[in-house]
Design a protein around this motif. Structure first.
Motif, PDB file in Angstrom:
ATOM      1  N   ARG A 125      50.443  71.787  51.785  1.00  0.00           N
ATOM      2  CA  ARG A 125      51.685  72.703  51.470  1.00  0.00           C
ATOM      3  C   ARG A 125      51.302  74.309  51.307  1.00  0.00           C
ATOM      4  N   CYS A 126      50.229  74.247  50.439  1.00  0.00           N
ATOM      5  CA  CYS A 126      49.502  75.571  50.347  1.00  0.00           C
ATOM      6  C   CYS A 126      49.118  76.161  51.423  1.00  0.00           C
ATOM      7  N   LYS A 159      44.128  75.196  50.709  1.00  0.00           N
ATOM      8  CA  LYS A 159      43.673  73.890  50.782  1.00  0.00           C
ATOM      9  C   LYS A 159      42.055  73.492  50.994  1.00  0.00           C
TER      10      LYS A 159
HETATM   11  S1  SF4 Z   1      45.973  72.276  46.810  1.00  0.00           S
HETATM   12 FE1  SF4 Z   1      46.054  70.322  47.563  1.00  0.00          FE
HETATM   13  S2  SF4 Z   1      47.921  69.207  46.521  1.00  0.00           S
HETATM   14 FE2  SF4 Z   1      47.848  71.416  46.309  1.00  0.00          FE
HETATM   15  S3  SF4 Z   1      49.407  72.261  47.767  1.00  0.00           S
HETATM   16 FE3  SF4 Z   1      47.306  72.358  48.522  1.00  0.00          FE
HETATM   17  S4  SF4 Z   1      46.764  70.645  49.831  1.00  0.00           S
HETATM   18 FE4  SF4 Z   1      48.624  70.285  48.426  1.00  0.00          FE
END
Ligand code: SF4
Ligand code: SF4
Length: 702
Positions: free
Chosen positions: A305-306, A322
């Motif tokens: 998502r990030c 990520k």
């Molecule tokens: S850091 Fe990891 S858990 Fe958090 S949004 Fe990014 S990919 Fe998803």
């Protein structure tokens, strides 16, 4: 045969629980490699509340509603269907076995069937979404790009299999006991009851045992696999997320946005005037991260998502929040055995481990281009469902690069020097801070001009003009507009003039904590000595720094953005916009006003109230606003890789059809104004970028 299956299952259960326990303990060990952090357990009652709200309410997951709902059922199913697993063990011995007390209770059966069905549907939805967003098809545009896909597929197929087994078992059980009509006990599985009804009792007995065994095997295999893969965040977050959320930076549940964390070594604040011998300046090696940082990176679910929201990633830069998190995680786990070995014995370790230990954190593990591409916009932190604190990790590494390695983009040199020598990033003379006053035709009170030593009682607000507001042409226009609006509304305010110096925001986000602290201390000394209490600022960065970071150094003031004051004045009828502004307006949320400080409504209230104007939102607005590219000190760096962030944002604004793009931050104003003339943006003639208060002034002045 049934007894054999039961014995095999019980032995597998014991081994799986043991293996799981060993790996869980290993995770604790690895996390302990980090530095101490004693700031994570204040207000325990609020922390429990936050954790329960975020996990049971899925508040962060539900930012993406359909996925959030599907995931909620899968999450609930994990715990709620435990009874069906126990039942499966019993069914290996007897097809009629049910849980004691509640096993034959209709509400329990209805609940199990409902959750089982919803979990099954939930996982199918999540599987389809993952397939639709496959990196193979979308490349970099897939949020799963760079995630360990086999792990996600494995988890999904396990849940799918368990869901199928739960419902199949219910159907077989119904057929075995001869359920002949629909009832609440078989509310969802009744079609399967009908399907299996023609089978003989012996066949049904065997089928129940076989399906129960498959269910147990799938469940226990999952424990074996995650015990083998301690960095399998897509599975381990089911346990770690609770801890990560409970231990998050803000006990009240807010994500790690707004202020940066002060620098600490093993929980003790670094004293720049007299640093301790073992003081750590930022993070230059994995063992310099805190245990909470290591928990953070181990909790990552790899959902991406990030990454999907990151303006740097979306414009072709090597930075993905990520991938930063995953690189830190993998390196931490690879280096941990070395760090856990007593120093005297390390030379005997294998060459691979020694090579891992020699890798530099920034350079080998994290690409410096990625590190410096971050605008600290907070989109990643806002989106993360398990509360990972990306910006803190990135800034900690920048701190070490700047203060220890002196390795940072050359363009920052000038900015640091200008702040240090001249007190502003532009390198202008402090005497010019009042030049805008000579360009307005109403009186502006300057602190000290009449011999004041403290702010007079009749002055309601100290107007913090800021470096941009004093020296940058577009921002100066805003300063004059705000001063005039306050004047027209009869608000008593005063400015500090050359008593102001840079807040230090740009230096801090660039990793120069030392320079930031110098600037902050100087400003705090000034503000405290003159008795400042209520401050207005037109710059969200000044607002964030003075209002939310200065308290870390003893400066406590009520700091508001001018949109908050002006919207209140309009609401109270102290300023009345009457002159029609015949245009369509869209509004760009500045990251440090919106996401970082939750001020979304006041600028919109003003813009929507402008007579003659119509208002349209951009697709990415509010908490999902797309950065202008200036934050995180990027304003002062060249953008050499990929497309330009400001041009991407300008395109999004132009796509709304609006001819006026309203902004509420001096840096957004510069970035978007520059972008509007870029050929790529193709802005229709007459499209303009305007600070919202200048639009308000246009409408107020006849
Ligand atoms: S850091 Fe990891 S858990 Fe958090 S949004 Fe990014 S990919 Fe998803
Ligand atoms: S803060 Fe913004 S630019 Fe930096 S990693 Fe997160 S989303 Fe990307």
């Amino acid at each position: 045969m049934h007894e054999v299956l039961f014995s095999v299952a019980m032995i597998a259960l014991v081994v799986a629980v043991y293996r799981f326990g060993v790996t869980a303990w290993r995770i604790v060990d690895v996390i302990h490699v980090g530095q101490q952090d004693n700031s994570r357990s204040n207000e325990p009652a609020r922390r429990w509340l936050t954790m329960l709200k975020e996990s049971l309410g899925h508040t962060r997951m539900l930012q993406w509603t359909p996925i959030g709902i599907a995931h909620w059922f899968v999450f609930v199913g994990f715990g709620a269907l435990l009874g069906t697993l126990i039942t499966a063990f019993g069914q290996l011995r007897s097809p009629e076995w049910t849980l004691p007390v509640i096993g034959d209770w209709t509400p329990y059966n209805l609940f199990s069937e409902f959750i089982g069905t919803a979990t099954f549907i939930g996982i199918v939805v999540l599987m389809l979404i993952r397939q639709a967003g496959k990196p193979k098809r979308l490349g970099r545009n897939s949020r799963f790009f760079g995630s360990t896909l086999w792990q996600a597929y494995y988890v999904e197929w396990t849940i799918f299999t368990i869901g199928v087994c739960v419902l199949t078992l219910r159907g077989l059980e119904g057929a075995y006991v001869g359920a002949s009509s629909w009832s609440l006990d078989h509310a969802f599985s009744y079609p399967l009851v009908v399907l299996f009804s023609g089978l003989s009792s012996t066949t049904l007995e065997w089928l129940i045992a076989i399906v129960a065994f498959i269910k147990i095997a799938a469940s226990l295999a999952w424990f074996f696999v995650i015990a083998w893969q301690p960095t399998m965040g897509v599975a381990w977050h089911r346990f770690l997320a609770f801890f990560n959320i409970w231990l998050k930076r803000n006990a009240d549940g807010r994500p790690a946005l707004g202020p940066l964390q002060p620098m600490r070594t093993n929980g003790v604040l670094v004293d720049f005037e007299d640093p301790a011998d073992d003081a750590i300046f930022g993070v230059g090696a994995i063992e310099e991260m805190t245990w909470k940082d290591l928990l953070d990176v181990t909790t990552c679910t790899e959902c991406g998502r990030c990454q999907s929201q990151c303006p740097a990633w979306n414009t072709g830069k090597p930075l993905s929040p990520k991938l930063v998190v995953l690189s830190l995680r993998d390196h931490a786990w690879a280096k941990a055995p070395y760090l856990m070995t007593p120093e005297a014995e390390r030379s005997t370790l294998g060459t691979e481990l020694l090579a891992e230990a020699q890798r530099s954190l920034v350079g080998d593990v994290i690409d410096p281009e990625a590190l410096w591409a971050c605008t600290t916009c907070g989109a990643c932190v806002q989106q993360c469902p398990v509360d990972i604190e990306h910006i803190d990790h990135i800034v900690d590494m920048r701190r070490q690069q700047v203060m220890v390695e002196t390795a940072f983009p050359a363009e920052l040199n000038g900015m640091f020097k200008n702040i240090e020598v001249k007190g502003n990033p532009w390198g202008m003379n402090a005497s010019g801070r009042n030049s805008w006053i000579s360009e307005v035709d109403f009186p502006v009170r300057v602190f000290g001009a009449s011999g004041e030593e403290t702010i007079p009682d009749d002055v309601e607000w100290l107007f913090w003009v800021g470096c941009a507001g004093a020296f940058e042409d577009k921002a100066k226009k805003t300063t004059k507009a705000v001063a005039e609006l306050l004047h027209l509304a009869g608000v008593n305010f005063m400015v500090l003039g050359d008593g102001e110096t840079c807040t230090g925001d740009a230096a801090r986000r660039a990793g120069n904590e030392f320079l930031y602290v110098m600037q902050a201390q100087q400003n705090i000394e000034t503000l405290n000595s003159i008795g400042a209490r209520k401050i207005i600022t037109t710059c969200p960065h000044c607002m964030n720094t003075i209002g939310r970071e200065y308290p870390q150094l003893g400066g406590n003031y009520e700091v508001v953005h001018h949109s908050q004051v002006l919207s209140a004045l309009v609401g109270a009828g102290a300023i009345t916009p009457l002159t029609p502004i015949d245009t369509t307006i869209t509004y760009h949320d500045p990251c440090y006003l919106g996401r970082h400080n939750q001020v979304f409504i006041p600028p919109r209230t003003i813009l929507e109230g402008l007579p003659g104007a119509s208002f349209v939102e951009m697709e990415r607005s509010g908490t999902t606003s797309f950065c202008c590219g200036a934050g995180g000190s990027r304003m002062w760096m060249e953008e050499r890789i990929g497309s330009k962030i400001n041009e991407e944002r300008a395109k999004q604004a132009v796509a709304t059809g609006a001819r006026t793009v309203a902004v509420a931050c001096p840096f957004c104003n510069v970035m978007l104004s520059d972008a509007m003339v870029a050929a790529d943006v193709a802005a229709p003639e007459g499209t303009r970028v305007a600070e919202f208060s200048t639009l308000l002034l246009e409408a107020v002045k006849k």
